[in-house]
Write a protein that holds these residues in place. Structure first.
Motif, PDB file in Angstrom:
ATOM      1  N   ARG A  17      43.955  27.278  43.853  1.00  0.00           N
ATOM      2  CA  ARG A  17      44.688  26.098  43.382  1.00  0.00           C
ATOM      3  C   ARG A  17      45.044  26.190  41.903  1.00  0.00           C
ATOM      4  NH1 ARG A  17      42.188  20.732  46.000  1.00  0.00           N
ATOM      5  NH2 ARG A  17      43.871  19.789  44.806  1.00  0.00           N
ATOM      6  N   SER A  18      44.314  27.016  41.170  1.00  0.00           N
ATOM      7  CA  SER A  18      44.614  27.212  39.750  1.00  0.00           C
ATOM      8  C   SER A  18      45.679  28.269  39.539  1.00  0.00           C
ATOM      9  CB  SER A  18      43.348  27.633  38.995  1.00  0.00           C
ATOM     10  OG  SER A  18      42.371  26.636  39.087  1.00  0.00           O
ATOM     11  N   GLY A  19      45.966  29.024  40.593  1.00  0.00           N
ATOM     12  CA  GLY A  19      46.978  30.067  40.484  1.00  0.00           C
ATOM     13  C   GLY A  19      46.482  31.316  39.774  1.00  0.00           C
ATOM     14  N   VAL A  20      45.172  31.546  39.822  1.00  0.00           N
ATOM     15  CA  VAL A  20      44.610  32.750  39.197  1.00  0.00           C
ATOM     16  C   VAL A  20      43.825  33.534  40.244  1.00  0.00           C
ATOM     17  CG1 VAL A  20      44.455  31.684  36.918  1.00  0.00           C
ATOM     18  CG2 VAL A  20      42.470  31.614  38.428  1.00  0.00           C
ATOM     19  N   GLY A  21      43.606  34.803  39.956  1.00  0.00           N
ATOM     20  CA  GLY A  21      42.809  35.634  40.846  1.00  0.00           C
ATOM     21  C   GLY A  21      41.322  35.417  40.598  1.00  0.00           C
ATOM     22  N   MET A  22      40.531  35.872  41.548  1.00  0.00           N
ATOM     23  CA  MET A  22      39.083  35.747  41.423  1.00  0.00           C
ATOM     24  C   MET A  22      38.567  36.498  40.199  1.00  0.00           C
ATOM     25  SD  MET A  22      37.880  33.721  43.655  1.00  0.00           S
ATOM     26  CE  MET A  22      36.144  34.128  43.518  1.00  0.00           C
ATOM     27  N   GLY A  23      39.150  37.662  39.904  1.00  0.00           N
ATOM     28  CA  GLY A  23      38.726  38.423  38.732  1.00  0.00           C
ATOM     29  C   GLY A  23      38.929  37.648  37.446  1.00  0.00           C
TER      30      GLY A  23
END
Length: 64
Positions: A17-23
Motif C-alpha cells: 500500500r505504500s508502493g515500496v518493495g519489502m527490501g
C-alpha cells in the motif's frame, strides 16, 4: 494501516500500500517494531504540538 488493523498488520501489506518493495521497507525499518515505534512517535509528537499550541492560544491559563 496501523490505525485500521493495529500492530498485527502484515508488513507485506504495508509495503504494497505504500508502493515500496519489502527490501526498501526493511532497509528503513529492520523490525516491524521499529516501524510501529516510528509511527507512534510521530503521532504522539503531533498530538503534543497540538496540545502545546492550544495552551498558547488559550486566553484562560486554567482552561489551557
Amino acid at each position: 494501516m496501523l490505525a485500521e488493523q493495529g500492530a498485527a498488520v502484515d508488513v507485506r501489506e504495508i509495503a504494497r500500500r505504500s508502493g515500496v518493495g519489502m527490501g526498501t521497507l526493511y532497509r528503513h525499518f529492520p523490525k516491524k517494531e521499529d516501524l510501529v515505534h516510528t509511527v507512534l512517535r510521530r503521532d504522539f509528537l503531533k498530538w503534543a504540538e497540538s496540545a502545546r499550541q492550544a495552551a498558547i492560544d488559550a486566553e484562560d491559563p486554567w482552561a489551557a
